[in-house]
Scaffold this active site. Structure first.
Site, PDB file in Angstrom:
ATOM      1  N   ARG A   1     -68.022  55.437 -15.783  1.00  0.00           N
ATOM      2  CA  ARG A   1     -67.657  54.035 -15.521  1.00  0.00           C
ATOM      3  C   ARG A   1     -66.790  53.466 -16.652  1.00  0.00           C
ATOM      4  O   ARG A   1     -65.587  53.296 -16.490  1.00  0.00           O
ATOM      5  CB  ARG A   1     -68.937  53.212 -15.307  1.00  0.00           C
ATOM      6  CG  ARG A   1     -68.718  51.844 -14.673  1.00  0.00           C
ATOM      7  CD  ARG A   1     -68.229  50.760 -15.624  1.00  0.00           C
ATOM      8  NE  ARG A   1     -69.119  50.532 -16.765  1.00  0.00           N
ATOM      9  CZ  ARG A   1     -68.778  49.749 -17.794  1.00  0.00           C
ATOM     10  NH1 ARG A   1     -67.612  49.146 -17.837  1.00  0.00           N
ATOM     11  NH2 ARG A   1     -69.609  49.602 -18.819  1.00  0.00           N
ATOM     12  N   ASP A   2     -67.385  53.244 -17.818  1.00  0.00           N
ATOM     13  CA  ASP A   2     -66.626  52.595 -18.902  1.00  0.00           C
ATOM     14  C   ASP A   2     -65.501  53.510 -19.386  1.00  0.00           C
ATOM     15  O   ASP A   2     -64.431  53.053 -19.794  1.00  0.00           O
ATOM     16  CB  ASP A   2     -67.570  52.260 -20.076  1.00  0.00           C
ATOM     17  CG  ASP A   2     -67.121  51.056 -20.881  1.00  0.00           C
ATOM     18  OD1 ASP A   2     -66.015  50.547 -20.627  1.00  0.00           O
ATOM     19  OD2 ASP A   2     -67.872  50.617 -21.770  1.00  0.00           O
TER      20      ASP A   2
ATOM     21  N   HIS B   1     -74.373  49.075 -27.438  1.00  0.00           N
ATOM     22  CA  HIS B   1     -73.181  49.562 -26.697  1.00  0.00           C
ATOM     23  C   HIS B   1     -71.975  49.300 -27.599  1.00  0.00           C
ATOM     24  O   HIS B   1     -71.480  48.168 -27.668  1.00  0.00           O
ATOM     25  CB  HIS B   1     -73.088  48.812 -25.368  1.00  0.00           C
ATOM     26  CG  HIS B   1     -71.895  49.139 -24.519  1.00  0.00           C
ATOM     27  ND1 HIS B   1     -71.960  49.913 -23.385  1.00  0.00           N
ATOM     28  CD2 HIS B   1     -70.587  48.776 -24.626  1.00  0.00           C
ATOM     29  CE1 HIS B   1     -70.764  50.005 -22.827  1.00  0.00           C
ATOM     30  NE2 HIS B   1     -69.908  49.324 -23.557  1.00  0.00           N
TER      31      HIS B   1
ATOM     32  N   HIS C   1     -68.144  50.015 -29.003  1.00  0.00           N
ATOM     33  CA  HIS C   1     -66.803  50.604 -28.882  1.00  0.00           C
ATOM     34  C   HIS C   1     -66.330  50.952 -30.295  1.00  0.00           C
ATOM     35  O   HIS C   1     -66.792  50.376 -31.283  1.00  0.00           O
ATOM     36  CB  HIS C   1     -65.863  49.632 -28.158  1.00  0.00           C
ATOM     37  CG  HIS C   1     -66.109  49.618 -26.671  1.00  0.00           C
ATOM     38  ND1 HIS C   1     -65.321  50.316 -25.778  1.00  0.00           N
ATOM     39  CD2 HIS C   1     -67.079  49.045 -25.932  1.00  0.00           C
ATOM     40  CE1 HIS C   1     -65.790  50.144 -24.551  1.00  0.00           C
ATOM     41  NE2 HIS C   1     -66.864  49.363 -24.617  1.00  0.00           N
TER      42      HIS C   1
ATOM     43  N   CYS D   1     -62.093  48.378 -21.892  1.00  0.00           N
ATOM     44  CA  CYS D   1     -62.177  47.404 -20.819  1.00  0.00           C
ATOM     45  C   CYS D   1     -60.766  46.886 -20.536  1.00  0.00           C
ATOM     46  O   CYS D   1     -60.038  46.542 -21.463  1.00  0.00           O
ATOM     47  CB  CYS D   1     -63.104  46.269 -21.264  1.00  0.00           C
ATOM     48  SG  CYS D   1     -63.077  44.853 -20.177  1.00  0.00           S
TER      49      CYS D   1
ATOM     50  N   ASN E   1     -65.456  54.085 -26.168  1.00  0.00           N
ATOM     51  CA  ASN E   1     -66.851  53.920 -26.605  1.00  0.00           C
ATOM     52  C   ASN E   1     -67.172  54.932 -27.698  1.00  0.00           C
ATOM     53  O   ASN E   1     -66.445  55.901 -27.909  1.00  0.00           O
ATOM     54  CB  ASN E   1     -67.790  54.205 -25.426  1.00  0.00           C
ATOM     55  CG  ASN E   1     -67.676  53.181 -24.332  1.00  0.00           C
ATOM     56  OD1 ASN E   1     -66.689  53.138 -23.611  1.00  0.00           O
ATOM     57  ND2 ASN E   1     -68.679  52.344 -24.200  1.00  0.00           N
TER      58      ASN E   1
HETATM   59  P1  HMG Z   1     -62.558  36.894  -7.742  1.00  0.00           P
HETATM   60  O1  HMG Z   1     -61.141  37.147  -7.336  1.00  0.00           O
HETATM   61  O2  HMG Z   1     -62.852  35.713  -8.611  1.00  0.00           O
HETATM   62  O3  HMG Z   1     -63.505  36.838  -6.466  1.00  0.00           O
HETATM   63  O4  HMG Z   1     -63.116  38.225  -8.425  1.00  0.00           O
HETATM   64  P2  HMG Z   1     -63.539  35.850  -5.279  1.00  0.00           P
HETATM   65  O5  HMG Z   1     -64.998  35.624  -5.013  1.00  0.00           O
HETATM   66  O6  HMG Z   1     -62.662  34.652  -5.505  1.00  0.00           O
HETATM   67  O7  HMG Z   1     -62.907  36.714  -4.088  1.00  0.00           O
HETATM   68  C1  HMG Z   1     -61.519  37.035  -4.033  1.00  0.00           C
HETATM   69  C2  HMG Z   1     -61.321  38.282  -3.192  1.00  0.00           C
HETATM   70  O8  HMG Z   1     -61.960  39.403  -3.847  1.00  0.00           O
HETATM   71  C3  HMG Z   1     -61.944  38.204  -1.818  1.00  0.00           C
HETATM   72  O9  HMG Z   1     -61.169  39.030  -0.959  1.00  0.00           O
HETATM   73  C4  HMG Z   1     -63.287  38.860  -2.011  1.00  0.00           C
HETATM   74  O10 HMG Z   1     -63.818  39.393  -0.836  1.00  0.00           O
HETATM   75  C5  HMG Z   1     -62.945  39.959  -2.991  1.00  0.00           C
HETATM   76  P3  HMG Z   1     -60.019  38.430  -0.025  1.00  0.00           P
HETATM   77  O11 HMG Z   1     -60.718  37.383   0.790  1.00  0.00           O
HETATM   78  O12 HMG Z   1     -58.983  37.823  -0.931  1.00  0.00           O
HETATM   79  O13 HMG Z   1     -59.546  39.629   0.726  1.00  0.00           O
HETATM   80  N1  HMG Z   1     -64.111  40.362  -3.807  1.00  0.00           N
HETATM   81  C6  HMG Z   1     -64.569  41.616  -3.914  1.00  0.00           C
HETATM   82  N2  HMG Z   1     -64.141  42.783  -3.397  1.00  0.00           N
HETATM   83  C7  HMG Z   1     -64.870  43.878  -3.695  1.00  0.00           C
HETATM   84  N3  HMG Z   1     -65.957  43.863  -4.496  1.00  0.00           N
HETATM   85  C8  HMG Z   1     -66.396  42.726  -5.031  1.00  0.00           C
HETATM   86  C9  HMG Z   1     -65.684  41.537  -4.758  1.00  0.00           C
HETATM   87  N4  HMG Z   1     -65.851  40.249  -5.129  1.00  0.00           N
HETATM   88  C10 HMG Z   1     -64.884  39.542  -4.549  1.00  0.00           C
HETATM   89  N5  HMG Z   1     -67.477  42.738  -5.819  1.00  0.00           N
HETATM   90  C11 HMG Z   1     -64.676  39.741  -9.454  1.00  0.00           C
HETATM   91  C12 HMG Z   1     -64.419  38.307  -8.994  1.00  0.00           C
HETATM   92  C13 HMG Z   1     -65.920  39.754 -10.343  1.00  0.00           C
HETATM   93  C14 HMG Z   1     -64.911  40.628  -8.238  1.00  0.00           C
HETATM   94  C15 HMG Z   1     -63.428  40.232 -10.221  1.00  0.00           C
HETATM   95  O14 HMG Z   1     -63.172  39.356 -11.257  1.00  0.00           O
HETATM   96  C16 HMG Z   1     -63.574  41.625 -10.751  1.00  0.00           C
HETATM   97  O15 HMG Z   1     -63.704  42.595 -10.017  1.00  0.00           O
HETATM   98  N6  HMG Z   1     -63.494  41.778 -12.082  1.00  0.00           N
HETATM   99  C17 HMG Z   1     -63.552  43.111 -12.692  1.00  0.00           C
HETATM  100  C18 HMG Z   1     -64.308  43.036 -13.950  1.00  0.00           C
HETATM  101  C19 HMG Z   1     -64.492  44.424 -14.522  1.00  0.00           C
HETATM  102  O16 HMG Z   1     -64.813  45.382 -13.841  1.00  0.00           O
HETATM  103  N7  HMG Z   1     -64.317  44.520 -15.859  1.00  0.00           N
HETATM  104  C20 HMG Z   1     -64.573  45.735 -16.552  1.00  0.00           C
HETATM  105  C21 HMG Z   1     -66.037  45.969 -16.733  1.00  0.00           C
HETATM  106  S1  HMG Z   1     -66.772  44.924 -18.011  1.00  0.00           S
HETATM  107  C22 HMG Z   1     -66.723  45.913 -19.402  1.00  0.00           C
HETATM  108  O17 HMG Z   1     -66.069  46.918 -19.413  1.00  0.00           O
HETATM  109  C23 HMG Z   1     -67.606  45.556 -20.564  1.00  0.00           C
HETATM  110  C24 HMG Z   1     -68.847  46.445 -20.635  1.00  0.00           C
HETATM  111  O18 HMG Z   1     -68.508  47.813 -20.797  1.00  0.00           O
HETATM  112  C25 HMG Z   1     -69.747  46.030 -21.796  1.00  0.00           C
HETATM  113  C26 HMG Z   1     -69.070  45.958 -23.157  1.00  0.00           C
HETATM  114  O19 HMG Z   1     -68.269  46.835 -23.522  1.00  0.00           O
HETATM  115  O20 HMG Z   1     -69.437  45.007 -23.845  1.00  0.00           O
HETATM  116  C27 HMG Z   1     -69.711  46.298 -19.365  1.00  0.00           C
HETATM  117 MG    MG Z   2     -67.885  48.737 -22.681  1.00  0.00          MG
END
Ligand code: HMG
Ligand code: MG
Length: 287
Positions: free
Chosen positions: A15-16, A206, A208, A239, A248
């Site tokens: 994933r990450d 966690h 990085h 990310c 990481n």
């Molecule tokens: P949004 O655009 O604000 O969502 O996204 P919305 O509710 O306004 O919906 C817009 C459209 O997206 C709609 O479709 C929804 O159906 C669709 P449309 O009507 O336009 O066709 N939609 C989705 N589709 C599939 N799956 C879903 C979903 N939700 C809405 N779950 C959302 C909000 C959270 C989905 C978006 O901002 C997103 O996907 N962000 C990605 C964030 C991400 O993955 N970041 C990386 C991971 S975090 C990280 O790496 C840190 C970590 O490792 C810890 C650390 O290191 O500290 C965890």
């Molecule tokens: Mg991370």
């Protein structure tokens, strides 16, 4: 210094490690990586994210990956940042979910299109529904030390999110140095205070490795009694919404250290060493 007899290492590479890859990684290669990692002995692997494929195209195969993990019979974690994601995860028969909220609101706006307060409100509904389904809930606090958009992140900002996660009943709380700029002193201070405030909570580190301090930060967290750590094979990762941060903590570096120190894990270092070249071959950024 005090060291535990054993720690749990949670592999987050699929994933990450892969979410930020600019070139598509095939689903069959992801499956092969997951199978190899499972065979190496991980108790849990974070395998995918039910996020929007428009935001993170690399995780578009979350359904197929989860189906594969179910067939393998392994314990795995999938990210579910909103209710739609949770519904998808429940339909895919996922048993362990992860929510993630940054301590910095600017990061949350860029990463999940919500402020911290809006994210916490949605989390309440996510926790409720996830608990109805008996799911294990991992709750990440990202940007728990510094943030590329805001700079310093205060302990109060971290604690604000942490307190809500504790009240909502998170099964474990992951303290994320998403930016990779934390140092052992900061880690020791922050984890000591959190452990004092929430002695019954299970915390996970966690880290990085942007500034090459992830291993040192692990030792600092261990000194506070933390016994669970995330790492990523080959040090892959990053990310998409954290400019400048790198991968990481590398699983093989963590395992080399724990095995040399006699700290037990369930994982075979020999097998991990053999998987590293394959994992790195999936990343254009590690070449
Ligand atoms: P949004 O655009 O604000 O969502 O996204 P919305 O509710 O306004 O919906 C817009 C459209 O997206 C709609 O479709 C929804 O159906 C669709 P449309 O009507 O336009 O066709 N939609 C989705 N589709 C599939 N799956 C879903 C979903 N939700 C809405 N779950 C959302 C909000 C959270 C989905 C978006 O901002 C997103 O996907 N962000 C990605 C964030 C991400 O993955 N970041 C990386 C991971 S975090 C990280 O790496 C840190 C970590 O490792 C810890 C650390 O290191 O500290 C965890
Ligand atoms: Mg991370």
């Amino acid at each position: 210094m005090n060291f535990p007899e054993r720690i749990e290492i949670i592999e987050v590479g699929p994933r990450d490690g892969l979410q930020n890859e600019p070139e598509p990684v095939s689903t069959s290669n992801k499956k092969e990586l997951i199978k190899k990692l499972a065979d190496a002995g991980f108790s849990r692997i974070e395998t995918t994210a039910f996020v929007s494929p428009k935001w993170v195209p690399q995780m578009a195969d979350a359904d197929e990956i989860s189906d594969y993990c179910n067939r393998l019979g392994i314990k795995y974690i999938a990210l579910t940042p909103n209710l739609k994601a949770l519904d998808r995860a429940i339909a895919a028969k996922v048993r362990q979910i992860a929510v993630f909220i940054g301590a910095s609101t600017i990061f949350n706006q860029k990463n999940i299109n919500k402020t911290t307060e809006e994210s916490l409100a949605e989390c309440e509904a996510i926790f409720l529904r996830a608990k109805e389904h008996g799911l294990f809930i991992r709750a990440y606090i990202s940007m728990a030390f510094t943030c590329p958009y805001q700079g310093e992140v205060t302990f109060e900002e971290v604690n604000h999110v942490c307190q809500r996660f504790v009240e909502l009943g998170a099964d474990e709380i992951v303290i994320g140095d998403t930016n990779g700029h934390a140092n052992p002193q900061m880690v020791y201070e922050r984890f000591s205070r959190l452990r004092e405030l929430y002695p019954d909570t299970v915390f996970v580190g966690h880290f990085h490795n942007t500034w090459n301090m992830a291993l040192a930060n692990t030792i600092a967290a261990i000194q506070c009694g933390v016994e669970k750590f995330d790492s990523s094979i080959g040090g892959l990762g990053g990310c998409p919404y954290t400019p400048g941060a790198t991968g990481n903590l590398a699983t093989e570096e963590l395992l080399l250290m724990t095995s040399e120190m006699g700290i037990e894990t369930s994982i075979s270092f020999e097998k991990i060493k053999q998987i590293v070249p394959f994992a790195k071959s999936l990343s254009t950024r590690s070449m």
